[in-house]
Write a protein that holds these residues in place. Structure first.
Motif, PDB file in Angstrom:
ATOM      1  N   PHE A   1       0.854  -1.250   0.089  1.00 38.49           N
ATOM      2  CA  PHE A   1      -0.231   0.027  -0.044  1.00 38.49           C
ATOM      3  C   PHE A   1       0.829   1.157   0.029  1.00 38.49           C
ATOM      4  CE2 PHE A   1      -2.079   3.450   2.285  1.00 38.49           C
ATOM      5  CZ  PHE A   1      -3.330   3.540   1.553  1.00 38.49           C
ATOM      6  N   ALA A   2       1.743   1.313   0.810  1.00 40.96           N
ATOM      7  CA  ALA A   2       2.911   2.469   0.957  1.00 40.96           C
ATOM      8  C   ALA A   2       3.470   2.476  -0.211  1.00 40.96           C
ATOM      9  CB  ALA A   2       3.661   2.403   2.291  1.00 40.96           C
ATOM     10  N   LEU A   3       4.191   1.486  -0.957  1.00 40.55           N
ATOM     11  CA  LEU A   3       4.744   1.609  -2.132  1.00 40.55           C
ATOM     12  C   LEU A   3       4.140   2.356  -3.032  1.00 40.55           C
ATOM     13  CD1 LEU A   3       7.170  -1.306  -1.735  1.00 40.55           C
ATOM     14  CD2 LEU A   3       8.095   0.947  -1.219  1.00 40.55           C
ATOM     15  N   VAL A   4       2.789   2.040  -3.275  1.00 42.22           N
ATOM     16  CA  VAL A   4       1.973   2.320  -4.567  1.00 42.22           C
ATOM     17  C   VAL A   4       1.146   3.672  -4.264  1.00 42.22           C
ATOM     18  CG1 VAL A   4      -0.020   1.810  -5.864  1.00 42.22           C
ATOM     19  CG2 VAL A   4       1.644  -0.004  -5.232  1.00 42.22           C
ATOM     20  N   SER A   5       0.794   3.698  -3.117  1.00 39.99           N
ATOM     21  CA  SER A   5       0.011   4.951  -2.884  1.00 39.99           C
ATOM     22  C   SER A   5       0.588   6.222  -2.824  1.00 39.99           C
ATOM     23  CB  SER A   5      -0.797   4.970  -1.400  1.00 39.99           C
ATOM     24  OG  SER A   5      -0.023   4.470  -0.331  1.00 39.99           O
ATOM     25  N   VAL A   6       1.977   6.218  -1.877  1.00 38.89           N
ATOM     26  CA  VAL A   6       2.394   7.416  -1.668  1.00 38.89           C
ATOM     27  C   VAL A   6       3.128   8.161  -2.916  1.00 38.89           C
ATOM     28  CG1 VAL A   6       4.700   8.221  -0.594  1.00 38.89           C
ATOM     29  CG2 VAL A   6       3.322   6.728   0.672  1.00 38.89           C
ATOM     30  N   PRO A   7       3.706   7.410  -3.676  1.00 40.85           N
ATOM     31  CA  PRO A   7       4.197   8.228  -4.874  1.00 40.85           C
ATOM     32  C   PRO A   7       2.863   8.734  -5.891  1.00 40.85           C
ATOM     33  CG  PRO A   7       5.243   5.887  -4.779  1.00 40.85           C
ATOM     34  CD  PRO A   7       4.310   6.129  -3.671  1.00 40.85           C
ATOM     35  N   LEU A   8       1.913   7.726  -5.833  1.00 45.27           N
ATOM     36  CA  LEU A   8       0.760   7.907  -6.649  1.00 45.27           C
ATOM     37  C   LEU A   8       0.054   9.149  -6.225  1.00 45.27           C
ATOM     38  CD1 LEU A   8      -1.250   6.998  -9.010  1.00 45.27           C
ATOM     39  CD2 LEU A   8      -2.492   5.714  -7.141  1.00 45.27           C
ATOM     40  N   TYR A   9      -0.110   9.250  -4.705  1.00 45.58           N
ATOM     41  CA  TYR A   9      -0.860  10.546  -4.158  1.00 45.58           C
ATOM     42  C   TYR A   9      -0.189  11.809  -4.554  1.00 45.58           C
ATOM     43  CZ  TYR A   9      -3.965   6.917  -1.930  1.00 45.58           C
ATOM     44  OH  TYR A   9      -4.725   6.001  -1.746  1.00 45.58           O
ATOM     45  N   GLN A  10       1.310  11.496  -4.357  1.00 42.67           N
ATOM     46  CA  GLN A  10       2.076  12.863  -4.442  1.00 42.67           C
ATOM     47  C   GLN A  10       1.886  13.209  -5.903  1.00 42.67           C
ATOM     48  OE1 GLN A  10       3.738  14.240  -1.923  1.00 42.67           O
ATOM     49  NE2 GLN A  10       2.551  12.609  -0.617  1.00 42.67           N
TER      50      GLN A  10
ATOM     51  N   LEU B   1      -0.458  12.983  -8.364  1.00 41.99           N
ATOM     52  CA  LEU B   1      -1.658  13.263  -8.526  1.00 41.99           C
ATOM     53  C   LEU B   1      -1.984  14.661  -7.988  1.00 41.99           C
ATOM     54  CD1 LEU B   1      -3.797  10.040  -8.339  1.00 41.99           C
ATOM     55  CD2 LEU B   1      -2.943  11.231 -10.733  1.00 41.99           C
ATOM     56  N   SER B   2      -1.439  14.834  -6.563  1.00 42.16           N
ATOM     57  CA  SER B   2      -1.651  15.965  -5.768  1.00 42.16           C
ATOM     58  C   SER B   2      -0.921  17.175  -6.547  1.00 42.16           C
ATOM     59  CB  SER B   2      -1.298  15.615  -4.436  1.00 42.16           C
ATOM     60  OG  SER B   2      -1.982  14.851  -3.652  1.00 42.16           O
ATOM     61  N   LEU B   3       0.350  17.020  -7.098  1.00 45.95           N
ATOM     62  CA  LEU B   3       1.152  18.012  -7.623  1.00 45.95           C
ATOM     63  C   LEU B   3       0.377  18.513  -9.110  1.00 45.95           C
ATOM     64  CD1 LEU B   3       3.622  19.810  -7.773  1.00 45.95           C
ATOM     65  CD2 LEU B   3       4.664  17.858  -8.564  1.00 45.95           C
ATOM     66  N   LEU B   4       0.036  17.634  -9.945  1.00 48.65           N
ATOM     67  CA  LEU B   4      -0.606  17.838 -11.105  1.00 48.65           C
ATOM     68  C   LEU B   4      -2.001  18.411 -10.748  1.00 48.65           C
ATOM     69  CD1 LEU B   4      -0.381  14.269 -12.957  1.00 48.65           C
ATOM     70  CD2 LEU B   4       0.932  16.496 -13.455  1.00 48.65           C
ATOM     71  N   ALA B   5      -2.990  18.238  -9.757  1.00 52.82           N
ATOM     72  CA  ALA B   5      -4.014  18.833  -9.493  1.00 52.82           C
ATOM     73  C   ALA B   5      -3.622  20.429  -8.932  1.00 52.82           C
ATOM     74  CB  ALA B   5      -4.675  18.202  -8.244  1.00 52.82           C
TER      75      ALA B   5
ATOM     76  N   ILE C   1      -7.555   8.563  -3.367  1.00 54.14           N
ATOM     77  CA  ILE C   1      -7.227   9.613  -4.094  1.00 54.14           C
ATOM     78  C   ILE C   1      -8.344  10.641  -3.839  1.00 54.14           C
ATOM     79  CG2 ILE C   1      -7.345  10.439  -6.519  1.00 54.14           C
ATOM     80  CD1 ILE C   1      -6.632   7.630  -7.466  1.00 54.14           C
ATOM     81  N   TRP C   2      -9.467  10.194  -2.993  1.00 58.66           N
ATOM     82  CA  TRP C   2     -10.464  11.149  -2.702  1.00 58.66           C
ATOM     83  C   TRP C   2      -9.840  12.290  -1.706  1.00 58.66           C
ATOM     84  CZ3 TRP C   2     -15.734  12.223  -3.756  1.00 58.66           C
ATOM     85  CH2 TRP C   2     -16.472  13.033  -2.774  1.00 58.66           C
ATOM     86  N   GLY C   3      -9.050  11.784  -0.976  1.00 57.91           N
ATOM     87  CA  GLY C   3      -8.731  12.378   0.462  1.00 57.91           C
ATOM     88  C   GLY C   3      -7.419  13.333   0.099  1.00 57.91           C
ATOM     89  N   ILE C   4      -6.920  13.469  -1.097  1.00 55.84           N
ATOM     90  CA  ILE C   4      -5.605  14.141  -1.292  1.00 55.84           C
ATOM     91  C   ILE C   4      -5.711  15.793  -1.273  1.00 55.84           C
ATOM     92  CG2 ILE C   4      -4.671  12.268  -2.678  1.00 55.84           C
ATOM     93  CD1 ILE C   4      -5.081  13.866  -5.047  1.00 55.84           C
ATOM     94  N   GLY C   5      -6.642  16.272  -0.660  1.00 58.81           N
ATOM     95  CA  GLY C   5      -7.035  17.506  -0.951  1.00 58.81           C
ATOM     96  C   GLY C   5      -5.990  18.452   0.108  1.00 58.81           C
ATOM     97  N   ASN C   6      -5.756  17.867   1.054  1.00 57.87           N
ATOM     98  CA  ASN C   6      -4.720  18.394   2.090  1.00 57.87           C
ATOM     99  C   ASN C   6      -3.449  18.570   1.565  1.00 57.87           C
ATOM    100  OD1 ASN C   6      -6.331  19.005   4.348  1.00 57.87           O
ATOM    101  ND2 ASN C   6      -6.018  16.815   4.991  1.00 57.87           N
ATOM    102  N   THR C   7      -2.816  17.485   0.794  1.00 59.52           N
ATOM    103  CA  THR C   7      -1.540  17.626  -0.117  1.00 59.52           C
ATOM    104  C   THR C   7      -1.698  18.533  -1.132  1.00 59.52           C
ATOM    105  OG1 THR C   7      -1.598  15.079   0.451  1.00 59.52           O
ATOM    106  CG2 THR C   7       0.038  16.044  -1.075  1.00 59.52           C
ATOM    107  N   ILE C   8      -2.730  18.827  -1.827  1.00 58.55           N
ATOM    108  CA  ILE C   8      -3.077  19.557  -2.790  1.00 58.55           C
ATOM    109  C   ILE C   8      -2.510  20.819  -2.547  1.00 58.55           C
ATOM    110  CG2 ILE C   8      -4.652  20.558  -4.541  1.00 58.55           C
ATOM    111  CD1 ILE C   8      -5.722  17.765  -4.835  1.00 58.55           C
ATOM    112  N   ILE C   9      -3.420  21.360  -1.206  1.00 58.92           N
ATOM    113  CA  ILE C   9      -3.367  22.664  -0.830  1.00 58.92           C
ATOM    114  C   ILE C   9      -2.066  22.924  -0.419  1.00 58.92           C
ATOM    115  CG2 ILE C   9      -3.814  24.130   1.208  1.00 58.92           C
ATOM    116  CD1 ILE C   9      -6.165  23.897  -0.814  1.00 58.92           C
ATOM    117  N   ILE C  10      -1.030  22.092   0.191  1.00 61.15           N
ATOM    118  CA  ILE C  10       0.355  22.396   0.497  1.00 61.15           C
ATOM    119  C   ILE C  10       1.186  22.551  -0.713  1.00 61.15           C
ATOM    120  CG2 ILE C  10       2.358  21.581   1.672  1.00 61.15           C
ATOM    121  CD1 ILE C  10       0.340  19.979   3.500  1.00 61.15           C
TER     122      ILE C  10
END
Length: 298
Positions: A76-85, A87-91, A165-174
């Motif tokens: 989970f960590a190896l897939v989700s951490v890079p994926l969320y980062q 997607l958050s940066l693109l958004a 992916i639904w909850g990446i709003g905090n990372t997007i704001i940062i």
């Protein structure tokens, strides 16, 4: 005299925080360290704590469920951490564009992250329902038969990753705050030199927001290894332990099997794992994290 008064005032201001640190962080950590080498069923009083040495750790490394929970958490960590980062940066880059109604879009992207995790989990249980869930109904429109997401061991972990992916709003704001801190003059100078979008992104954007990436990566690693609520509410570790996250297994040992000593030993192993990965990122940061003051030091 003034300095002593200022110091006393400063200590008084930070006293509540120091008390909270001692009572609710350092104190419980020391107690859990003691329990890691003890046996305690949590129901009886502390007088029933029995010292067992390293027996808890021996039992852990002979426990198949320990390795299964470790495997699930690492995947989970190896897939989700890079994926969320990514997607958050693109958004964040899209939300950083100057366009009408952009404030509304920022609000829409951020809103899911303030919804309680339990409520979000219950909503996604309905979305992933194989019979009446909106996801499988949408796939049926294209002639695709959707799987039994949370009931299928092959898809359950992937479904939780997609749901995250639904909850990446905090990372997007940062990331958005980091992007807005990049001086426009750098982009203008690069554009005059003929640099394209990709070159401006790789040579200006990424270096300038590298401290933001560093922070989000650290927080993502910590959060990924401590994943719990969604798995507890939606799957409870099933099916066939395919979503038995480490924190969920730790919780089950502590509050279902009443093996608090065993659970404390599990928690310290998790602490060491997170510490190692965090230190690796920190040690590597000198090679890829750029701070504006670095040029002045050189």
């Amino acid at each position: 005299m003034r300095n002593s008064k200022s110091e006393r005032a400063g200590y008084l201001f930070i006293l509540p925080w120091l008390l909270g640190l001692l009572l609710f962080t350092i104190g419980p950590m020391l107690f859990s360290l003691l329990l890691a080498f003890s046996k305690w069923d949590i129901i009886t009083g502390v007088k029933s704590i029995e010292w067992v040495g390293v027996d808890n750790f021996r039992a852990i490394f002979q426990d198949d469920l320990f390795y299964q929970s470790l495997k699930v958490t690492f995947v989970f960590a190896l897939v989700s951490v890079p994926l969320y980062q990514i997607l958050s940066l693109l958004a964040a880059m899209l939300l950083n564009m100057r366009s009408r109604g952009m404030k509304l879009f920022r609000l829409i992207y951020f809103m899911p992250s303030v919804i309680p995790a339990v409520a979000v989990s219950m909503m996604w249980v309905m979305i992933f329902n194989p019979e009446y869930g909106i996801l499988n109904r949408a796939l049926a429109l294209f002639g695709i038969q959707g799987p039994a997401w949370l009931q299928d061991p092959s898809y359950a972990l992937g479904a939780l990753i997609v749901m995250g992916i639904w909850g990446i709003g905090n990372t997007i704001i940062i990331y958005l705050s980091g992007l807005q801190g990049v001086p426009e003059e750098l982009y203008e100078a690069a554009e005059l030199d003929g640099a394209g979008r990709l070159r401006r992104f790789s040579s200006i954007t990424l270096p300038m927001i590298s401290p933001t990436i560093f922070f989000n990566l650290i927080m993502g690693i910590i959060g990924g290894f401590q994943y719990f609520t969604q798995a507890f509410v939606m799957t409870n570790g099933g099916p066939l332990n395919s979503t038995l996250f480490y924190n969920l297994y730790l919780y089950n040992k502590a509050f279902q099997d009443y093996e608090m000593g065993y659970a404390s030993a599990l928690s310290w192993i998790l602490f060491v794992i997170i510490l190692v990965f965090t230190l690796l990122v920190i040690r590597s940061s000198s090679m890829w994290v750029y701070y504006q003051g670095d040029d002045e030091k050189d």
